[in-house]
Design an enzyme around this catalytic site. Sequence first.
Site, PDB file in Angstrom:
ATOM      1  CG  HIS A 116      -0.169   0.051   2.511  1.00 48.99           C
ATOM      2  ND1 HIS A 116       0.209   1.215   3.128  1.00 48.99           N
ATOM      3  CD2 HIS A 116       0.320  -0.949   3.277  1.00 48.99           C
ATOM      4  CE1 HIS A 116       0.874   0.948   4.226  1.00 48.99           C
ATOM      5  NE2 HIS A 116       0.967  -0.365   4.343  1.00 48.99           N
TER       6      HIS A 116
ATOM      7  CG  HIS B 179      12.182  -5.168 -13.795  1.00 50.24           C
ATOM      8  ND1 HIS B 179      12.971  -5.824 -14.692  1.00 50.24           N
ATOM      9  CD2 HIS B 179      11.348  -6.109 -13.284  1.00 50.24           C
ATOM     10  CE1 HIS B 179      12.631  -7.108 -14.735  1.00 50.24           C
ATOM     11  NE2 HIS B 179      11.660  -7.302 -13.876  1.00 50.24           N
TER      12      HIS B 179
HETATM   13  C1  LIG Z   1      23.940  -6.596  -8.052  1.00 51.14           C
HETATM   14  C2  LIG Z   1      24.313  -6.947  -9.473  1.00 51.14           C
HETATM   15  C3  LIG Z   1      23.665  -5.929 -10.431  1.00 51.14           C
HETATM   16  C4  LIG Z   1      25.833  -6.825  -9.581  1.00 51.14           C
HETATM   17  O1  LIG Z   1      26.252  -7.168 -10.859  1.00 51.14           O
HETATM   18  P1  LIG Z   1      27.768  -6.871 -11.283  1.00 51.14           P
HETATM   19  O2  LIG Z   1      28.042  -5.399 -11.141  1.00 51.14           O
HETATM   20  O3  LIG Z   1      27.967  -7.502 -12.607  1.00 51.14           O
HETATM   21  O4  LIG Z   1      28.619  -7.579 -10.134  1.00 51.14           O
HETATM   22  P2  LIG Z   1      29.490  -8.921 -10.184  1.00 51.14           P
HETATM   23  O5  LIG Z   1      28.650 -10.082 -10.605  1.00 51.14           O
HETATM   24  O6  LIG Z   1      30.742  -8.626 -10.958  1.00 51.14           O
HETATM   25  O7  LIG Z   1      29.848  -9.109  -8.657  1.00 51.14           O
HETATM   26  C5  LIG Z   1      30.705  -8.211  -7.944  1.00 51.14           C
HETATM   27  C6  LIG Z   1      30.808  -8.705  -6.517  1.00 51.14           C
HETATM   28  O8  LIG Z   1      29.541  -8.505  -5.857  1.00 51.14           O
HETATM   29  C7  LIG Z   1      29.014  -9.760  -5.390  1.00 51.14           C
HETATM   30  N1  LIG Z   1      27.569  -9.754  -5.655  1.00 51.14           N
HETATM   31  C8  LIG Z   1      26.970  -9.580  -6.865  1.00 51.14           C
HETATM   32  N2  LIG Z   1      25.638  -9.607  -6.722  1.00 51.14           N
HETATM   33  C9  LIG Z   1      25.399  -9.815  -5.413  1.00 51.14           C
HETATM   34  C10 LIG Z   1      24.211  -9.952  -4.671  1.00 51.14           C
HETATM   35  N3  LIG Z   1      23.018  -9.864  -5.249  1.00 51.14           N
HETATM   36  N4  LIG Z   1      24.310 -10.140  -3.339  1.00 51.14           N
HETATM   37  C11 LIG Z   1      25.536 -10.228  -2.743  1.00 51.14           C
HETATM   38  N5  LIG Z   1      26.704 -10.097  -3.413  1.00 51.14           N
HETATM   39  C12 LIG Z   1      26.625  -9.901  -4.737  1.00 51.14           C
HETATM   40  C13 LIG Z   1      29.736 -10.822  -6.197  1.00 51.14           C
HETATM   41  O9  LIG Z   1      29.789 -12.053  -5.503  1.00 51.14           O
HETATM   42  C14 LIG Z   1      31.089 -10.192  -6.369  1.00 51.14           C
HETATM   43  O10 LIG Z   1      31.815 -10.352  -5.165  1.00 51.14           O
HETATM   44  P3  LIG Z   1      33.424 -10.533  -5.179  1.00 51.14           P
HETATM   45  O11 LIG Z   1      33.966  -9.258  -5.775  1.00 51.14           O
HETATM   46  O12 LIG Z   1      33.747 -10.709  -3.737  1.00 51.14           O
HETATM   47  O13 LIG Z   1      33.682 -11.727  -6.036  1.00 51.14           O
HETATM   48  C15 LIG Z   1      23.854  -8.369  -9.883  1.00 51.14           C
HETATM   49  O14 LIG Z   1      24.655  -9.367  -9.265  1.00 51.14           O
HETATM   50  C16 LIG Z   1      22.418  -8.632  -9.499  1.00 51.14           C
HETATM   51  O15 LIG Z   1      22.098  -9.047  -8.377  1.00 51.14           O
HETATM   52  N6  LIG Z   1      21.506  -8.338 -10.482  1.00 51.14           N
HETATM   53  C17 LIG Z   1      20.098  -8.516 -10.345  1.00 51.14           C
HETATM   54  C18 LIG Z   1      19.665  -9.619 -11.298  1.00 51.14           C
HETATM   55  C19 LIG Z   1      18.188  -9.831 -11.285  1.00 51.14           C
HETATM   56  O16 LIG Z   1      17.500  -9.648 -10.306  1.00 51.14           O
HETATM   57  N7  LIG Z   1      17.691 -10.219 -12.433  1.00 51.14           N
HETATM   58  C20 LIG Z   1      16.278 -10.392 -12.607  1.00 51.14           C
HETATM   59  C21 LIG Z   1      15.897 -10.457 -14.034  1.00 51.14           C
HETATM   60  S1  LIG Z   1      14.166 -10.579 -14.183  1.00 51.14           S
END
Ligand SMILES: CC(C)(COP(=O)(O)OP(=O)(O)OC[C@H]1O[C@@H](n2cnc3c(N)ncnc32)[C@H](O)[C@@H]1OP(=O)(O)O)[C@@H](O)C(=O)NCCC(=O)NCCS
Length: 210
Positions: A135, A144
Amino acid sequence: MKRLALLGAGGHGKVVADAALASGWDAVDFFDDAWPQRQQNGPWPITGGVSALLERRQEFQGVIVAIGDGAARLEKHRTLQAAGAPLTTVVHPAAVVSRYAVLGVGTVVMAGAVVNIDAVVGQAGIINTGATVDHDCRLGDAVHICPGAHLSGHVQIGHGSWIGVGAAVKQGMVIGERVMVGVGAVVVQNVPDGLIVVGNPAAPLGASKS
Ligand SMILES: CC(C)(COP(=O)(O)OP(=O)(O)OC[C@H]1O[C@@H](n2cnc3c(N)ncnc32)[C@H](O)[C@@H]1OP(=O)(O)O)[C@@H](O)C(=O)NCCC(=O)NCCS
């Protein structure tokens, strides 16, 4: 015969098409600038690019942009809006949207999602599978809420932000524009514009790209 044109023939587009057919549209036609290299999106043919959609817009009772990327979705949404295309919303019949909630044009609400009373969702939004918007939330354009993410009451989210799969946001939080909240994050403090936050409690990982 109610025909819906979808711009954006990817995985998200398939889910929007499926929701549209479940919610009373008789037929869907896909358009994507990857045509003619790509001709098919799941069970549906792709029949042209954005210019073909604009030329043929009189054939459709509704048009929606079904691109997952928020910035691209909003840009195409604005293009179609300026061209006078009949932009619409799609709400899956298994979603629950309060009669007292407001959905901006171009927004889609997927199966199992809930949008509660006095929530306001902007244009070209995605409330994805099983997500909840409680709410009095206020969501900007091209926001999104990913599958299974949950917003408590009175949360505000700025334009173009993305709340990752399974994330949770505490009541009353203010999340800025172009923020990315990572998968499974728990947001218990406000988040300024343009940040990526992850973890529990959510903490900054860096600047978002968009
Ligand atoms: C947060 C996010 C955007 C980061 O992406 P990125 O910038 O490419 O980051 P990386 O994958 O290179 O990860 C960088 C670091 O953050 C950590 N990390 C990434 N996502 C994380 C998360 N959600 N929670 C905790 N740690 C996370 C990785 O383990 C990595 O750690 P390290 O440096 O110790 O190895 C991505 O991981 C994410 O969660 N995206 C959302 C995806 C989603 O919801 N999709 C839905 C589609 S409908």
